[in-house]
Scaffold this motif. Structure first.
Motif, PDB file in Angstrom:
ATOM      1  N   GLY A   1      41.968  49.425  50.847  1.00 20.67           N
ATOM      2  CA  GLY A   1      41.688  48.504  49.764  1.00 20.67           C
ATOM      3  C   GLY A   1      40.274  48.609  49.224  1.00 20.67           C
ATOM      4  N   SER A   2      39.515  49.570  49.737  1.00 19.25           N
ATOM      5  CA  SER A   2      38.113  49.718  49.332  1.00 19.25           C
ATOM      6  C   SER A   2      37.939  50.607  48.099  1.00 19.25           C
ATOM      7  N   ILE A   3      39.011  51.244  47.648  1.00 19.82           N
ATOM      8  CA  ILE A   3      38.942  52.091  46.456  1.00 19.82           C
ATOM      9  C   ILE A   3      39.442  51.274  45.269  1.00 19.82           C
ATOM     10  N   ILE A   4      38.572  51.052  44.299  1.00 17.62           N
ATOM     11  CA  ILE A   4      38.875  50.137  43.215  1.00 17.62           C
ATOM     12  C   ILE A   4      38.523  50.764  41.869  1.00 17.62           C
ATOM     13  N   ALA A   5      38.963  50.124  40.813  1.00 18.09           N
ATOM     14  CA  ALA A   5      38.728  50.600  39.453  1.00 18.09           C
ATOM     15  C   ALA A   5      37.523  49.906  38.845  1.00 18.09           C
ATOM     16  N   HIS A   6      36.906  50.571  37.894  1.00 13.03           N
ATOM     17  CA  HIS A   6      35.854  49.910  37.122  1.00 13.03           C
ATOM     18  C   HIS A   6      36.415  48.669  36.442  1.00 13.03           C
ATOM     19  N   SER A   7      37.662  48.747  35.993  1.00 11.88           N
ATOM     20  CA  SER A   7      38.293  47.592  35.360  1.00 11.88           C
ATOM     21  C   SER A   7      38.555  46.456  36.344  1.00 11.88           C
TER      22      SER A   7
ATOM     23  N   VAL B   1      37.997  49.074  30.936  1.00 15.94           N
ATOM     24  CA  VAL B   1      39.426  49.346  31.167  1.00 15.94           C
ATOM     25  C   VAL B   1      39.627  50.642  31.955  1.00 15.94           C
ATOM     26  N   ASP B   2      38.559  51.330  32.309  1.00 14.47           N
ATOM     27  CA  ASP B   2      38.723  52.602  33.019  1.00 14.47           C
ATOM     28  C   ASP B   2      38.975  52.370  34.517  1.00 14.47           C
ATOM     29  N   PRO B   3      39.751  53.284  35.126  1.00 13.37           N
ATOM     30  CA  PRO B   3      40.243  54.564  34.614  1.00 13.37           C
ATOM     31  C   PRO B   3      41.550  54.489  33.826  1.00 13.37           C
TER      32      PRO B   3
ATOM     33  N   GLY C   1      40.585  39.935  44.955  1.00 15.12           N
ATOM     34  CA  GLY C   1      39.179  40.301  44.865  1.00 15.12           C
ATOM     35  C   GLY C   1      38.573  40.081  43.497  1.00 15.12           C
ATOM     36  N   TYR C   2      39.414  39.760  42.504  1.00 15.11           N
ATOM     37  CA  TYR C   2      38.937  39.623  41.128  1.00 15.11           C
ATOM     38  C   TYR C   2      38.072  38.384  40.946  1.00 15.11           C
ATOM     39  N   GLU C   3      37.116  38.489  40.028  1.00 12.64           N
ATOM     40  CA  GLU C   3      36.373  37.322  39.578  1.00 12.64           C
ATOM     41  C   GLU C   3      37.213  36.629  38.514  1.00 12.64           C
ATOM     42  N   VAL C   4      37.700  35.442  38.829  1.00 13.82           N
ATOM     43  CA  VAL C   4      38.539  34.710  37.891  1.00 13.82           C
ATOM     44  C   VAL C   4      38.368  33.220  38.143  1.00 13.82           C
ATOM     45  N   ALA C   5      38.166  32.468  37.077  1.00 15.16           N
ATOM     46  CA  ALA C   5      38.033  31.022  37.201  1.00 15.16           C
ATOM     47  C   ALA C   5      39.401  30.413  37.512  1.00 15.16           C
ATOM     48  N   GLU C   6      39.456  29.499  38.477  1.00 17.17           N
ATOM     49  CA  GLU C   6      40.718  28.886  38.891  1.00 17.17           C
ATOM     50  C   GLU C   6      40.847  27.499  38.264  1.00 17.17           C
ATOM     51  N   HIS C   7      40.931  27.459  36.918  1.00 19.69           N
ATOM     52  CA  HIS C   7      40.984  26.194  36.196  1.00 19.69           C
ATOM     53  C   HIS C   7      42.374  25.890  35.631  1.00 19.69           C
ATOM     54  N   GLY C   8      43.328  26.803  35.822  1.00 20.08           N
ATOM     55  CA  GLY C   8      44.695  26.537  35.387  1.00 20.08           C
ATOM     56  C   GLY C   8      44.972  26.794  33.925  1.00 20.08           C
ATOM     57  N   GLU C   9      44.010  27.347  33.188  1.00 19.72           N
ATOM     58  CA  GLU C   9      44.204  27.630  31.776  1.00 19.72           C
ATOM     59  C   GLU C   9      44.402  29.125  31.558  1.00 19.72           C
ATOM     60  N   LEU C  10      45.368  29.480  30.716  1.00 20.87           N
ATOM     61  CA  LEU C  10      45.624  30.885  30.420  1.00 20.87           C
ATOM     62  C   LEU C  10      44.710  31.316  29.271  1.00 20.87           C
ATOM     63  N   ASP C  11      43.439  31.502  29.596  1.00 18.25           N
ATOM     64  CA  ASP C  11      42.473  31.891  28.578  1.00 18.25           C
ATOM     65  C   ASP C  11      42.366  33.410  28.508  1.00 18.25           C
ATOM     66  N   ARG C  12      41.530  33.899  27.584  1.00 18.44           N
ATOM     67  CA  ARG C  12      41.378  35.340  27.391  1.00 18.44           C
ATOM     68  C   ARG C  12      40.856  36.019  28.651  1.00 18.44           C
ATOM     69  N   ALA C  13      39.933  35.371  29.348  1.00 18.04           N
ATOM     70  CA  ALA C  13      39.377  35.973  30.568  1.00 18.04           C
ATOM     71  C   ALA C  13      40.454  36.177  31.627  1.00 18.04           C
ATOM     72  N   THR C  14      41.333  35.183  31.789  1.00 17.52           N
ATOM     73  CA  THR C  14      42.424  35.312  32.771  1.00 17.52           C
ATOM     74  C   THR C  14      43.390  36.415  32.361  1.00 17.52           C
ATOM     75  N   ARG C  15      43.698  36.513  31.069  1.00 15.68           N
ATOM     76  CA  ARG C  15      44.579  37.580  30.592  1.00 15.68           C
ATOM     77  C   ARG C  15      43.968  38.962  30.870  1.00 15.68           C
ATOM     78  N   ASN C  16      42.671  39.081  30.700  1.00 14.66           N
ATOM     79  CA  ASN C  16      42.017  40.369  30.972  1.00 14.66           C
ATOM     80  C   ASN C  16      42.118  40.746  32.444  1.00 14.66           C
TER      81      ASN C  16
ATOM     82  N   ALA D   1      45.668  41.817  33.126  1.00 15.92           N
ATOM     83  CA  ALA D   1      45.887  43.166  32.593  1.00 15.92           C
ATOM     84  C   ALA D   1      45.271  44.221  33.495  1.00 15.92           C
ATOM     85  N   ALA D   2      44.099  43.944  34.059  1.00 14.41           N
ATOM     86  CA  ALA D   2      43.463  44.897  34.975  1.00 14.41           C
ATOM     87  C   ALA D   2      44.331  45.120  36.209  1.00 14.41           C
ATOM     88  N   PHE D   3      44.899  44.036  36.746  1.00 10.61           N
ATOM     89  CA  PHE D   3      45.797  44.161  37.897  1.00 10.61           C
ATOM     90  C   PHE D   3      47.054  44.937  37.519  1.00 10.61           C
ATOM     91  N   GLN D   4      47.652  44.596  36.394  1.00  7.69           N
ATOM     92  CA  GLN D   4      48.878  45.276  35.951  1.00  7.69           C
ATOM     93  C   GLN D   4      48.622  46.755  35.667  1.00  7.69           C
TER      94      GLN D   4
END
Length: 260
Positions: free
Chosen positions: A146-152, A160-162, A210-225, A228-231
């Motif tokens: 789990g130590s190999i990760i993407a820039h995204s 969005v790379d790689p 491991g992602y930086e994501v606010a846990e406020h329950g709102e589907l904002d642009r930051a959460t969508r990004n 998308a990085a996970f997907q």
């Protein structure tokens, strides 16, 4: 006597020039590598320009892998900091240049076409060169799965790379990456199709990854990004950033596997 004094002075000067004498007979058990992650990138340009950017400017990486031929270039020693991550966070750790090894692959990334983005595939030879390099780095630095990760992954709001054509599953098949069990995902997806978890649940599961994501329950642009990085890593056919049943199943199964 004069020669003896001269010899002593020269010896003292030599000692000062070489720094303090240090006894290295003892070695502490409580230590490990400063390297915690390996971050994968694409260069967004060709080899010549990649070499120029990574060796002559402020941006750098430890390794660069060409596309034709798939030559591995070491640009920064692993015990030195390379400037490849930028503003970044993973598993609560920030500014990851100091604790990561950066690997750039020569690849144009994407361009905008009439039907949206066109992504350049990675040359198979590049991945054939990358996998042994990753295995060597992981072994030498004793990095956990789990130590190999993407820039995204570490900068999902700006990178969005790689990209969605990077073959993460090949790394998983080589034992370098956790991968969700397909049968378990199918079972969970059927359950989540009947009752989709809340946005706050998705945010919590992404934070466990491991992602930086606010846990406020709102589907904002930051959460969508972040979604998308996970997907882009685990469901490359559709990385629309929507919290759906399949993404929920992938997240839950991966987190359960990593916990066990």
């Amino acid at each position: 006597m004069r020669f003896v004094c001269l010899a002593l002075c020269l010896a003292l000067l030599a000692g000062c020039a070489g720094g303090p004498r240090i006894d290295t007979r003892y070695n502490a058990v409580g230590q490990n590598s400063r390297v915690q992650y390996i971050v994968l990138h694409y260069t967004s340009t060709d080899l010549a320009r990649s070499l120029q950017l990574l060796t002559e400017g402020e941006v750098s990486s430890h390794y660069l892998i060409g596309d034709s031929p798939a030559t591995i270039y070491r640009l920064v020693d692993e015990d030195r900091r390379a400037w490849h991550a930028g503003v970044s966070e993973w598993q609560g750790r920030t500014w990851l240049n100091g604790t990561t090894i950066g690997i750039e692959l020569v690849n144009q990334g994407f361009y905008q076409g009439p039907n949206g983005r066109y992504w350049q595939p990675f040359a198979p030879a590049q991945i054939d060169a990358l996998i042994p390099l990753l295995k060597d780095i992981v072994q030498r630095h004793q990095l956990p799965l789990g130590s190999i990760i993407a820039h995204s992954d570490i900068a999902p709001q700006r990178k969005v790379d790689p990209g969605p054509l990077f073959p993460w599953q090949r790394l998983a098949e080589a034992g370098l990456l956790p991968w969700p069990d397909a049968a378990a995902v199918a079972r969970q997806q059927a359950l989540f199709s009947a009752s989709l978890p809340s946005v706050a649940w998705f945010q919590g599961q992404l934070a466990r990854q491991g992602y930086e994501v606010a846990e406020h329950g709102e589907l904002d642009r930051a959460t969508r990004n972040v979604l998308a990085a996970f997907q882009m890593k685990y469901r490359q056919a559709n990385y629309d950033g929507e919290p759906d049943a399949e993404t929920a199943a992938l997240l839950l199964v991966l987190n359960q596997q990593m916990q066990n």
